[in-house]
Design a protein around this motif. Sequence first.
Motif, short mmCIF file in Angstrom:
data_model
loop_
_atom_site.label_atom_id
_atom_site.label_comp_id
_atom_site.label_asym_id
_atom_site.label_seq_id
_atom_site.Cartn_x
_atom_site.Cartn_y
_atom_site.Cartn_z
N GLU A 254 64.74 -93.68 27.38
CA GLU A 254 65.78 -94.69 27.63
C GLU A 254 67.16 -94.06 27.51
O GLU A 254 67.38 -93.15 26.70
CB GLU A 254 65.64 -95.83 26.63
N PRO A 255 68.13 -94.55 28.29
CA PRO A 255 69.47 -93.97 28.26
C PRO A 255 70.31 -94.46 27.08
O PRO A 255 70.04 -95.53 26.51
CB PRO A 255 70.08 -94.45 29.59
N ILE A 256 71.29 -93.65 26.74
CA ILE A 256 72.33 -94.07 25.80
C ILE A 256 73.66 -94.05 26.56
O ILE A 256 73.83 -93.26 27.50
CB ILE A 256 72.41 -93.16 24.57
N ASP A 257 74.58 -94.91 26.16
CA ASP A 257 75.85 -94.95 26.87
C ASP A 257 76.82 -93.90 26.31
O ASP A 257 76.51 -93.20 25.34
CB ASP A 257 76.47 -96.35 26.84
N ALA A 258 77.97 -93.79 26.95
CA ALA A 258 78.93 -92.75 26.59
C ALA A 258 79.41 -92.89 25.15
O ALA A 258 79.60 -91.88 24.46
CB ALA A 258 80.10 -92.78 27.56
N HIS A 259 79.61 -94.12 24.70
CA HIS A 259 80.13 -94.31 23.35
C HIS A 259 79.09 -93.92 22.29
O HIS A 259 79.43 -93.33 21.26
CB HIS A 259 80.57 -95.76 23.16
N ARG A 260 77.82 -94.20 22.57
CA ARG A 260 76.76 -93.76 21.66
C ARG A 260 76.67 -92.23 21.68
O ARG A 260 76.49 -91.59 20.64
CB ARG A 260 75.42 -94.39 22.06
N ALA A 261 76.79 -91.64 22.86
CA ALA A 261 76.76 -90.18 22.97
C ALA A 261 77.90 -89.54 22.19
O ALA A 261 77.74 -88.49 21.57
CB ALA A 261 76.83 -89.77 24.44
#
Length: 255
Positions: A161-168
């Motif tokens: 599943e993907p993570i968004d830029a802020h989580r990254a």
Amino acid sequence: MSDQPVRYELRDRISTITIDRPEARNALNRTVREGLWAAFRSFVDDDDALVAILTATGDKVFCAGADLKEMSVTGLQVPPLDFVPQLGRNLMTDKPVIAAVNGLAYAGGFALAQMCDLCVAAETAKFAITEAKWSRGAPWAAPLPWMIPPRVALELLLTAEPIDAHRAHEIGLVNRVVPLEHLQQEARALAMRIAQNAPLSVRAGKRMVYAAAERLRSESFDEAERIFEPVYKSEDAQEGPRAFLEKRAPVWRKR
């Protein structure tokens, strides 16, 4: 379709490498991979180039990873070591490279962003290791537990599943998150600040950071290749790309 699926430009001592295949989600087919090799070799060999920026065309996708349609046709099993440039592994340079991630960075796209020394991401960017969805391998992700918490690395690998830029950014995978319209400006400003510093100091700083983890990184790549080899050679590894090509759900046989 672009006549040049990878563009290389040198301006003000900064090289910009742009994947330009938006009609195919900037996927890594043979011509893109060859273009990346040529572009990175130009950067490494050019004494006038002090910093590189790796980015892509479009406002939705940085790189969707390997071209599964091509993979289905060729029946690719274990990708060769020179399948795509991997900085610090099959292509060495002590000059800094910045990823400017303009959208989805999935699978091989995640790998490209990961291999860069710094990463600036648009607010719309997302990162995912999607290989488990297609029964493919991700040995390139071996350094991840050095870069981010191991349990986050496990979540990315196991869920696909993907993570968004802020989580990254929160986990340390990304240095800066900016609005999409400011992405290239921010990446170039960062590159300019680096290029204005003393090259010997900059390159020594990069070498020092990676030297601290060199044994872990080199041994983990070898072990990761060994672990994923039976996955690559399985029937399921061919079923994944074939299902993608036929636009259906894969049928896993665990063999």
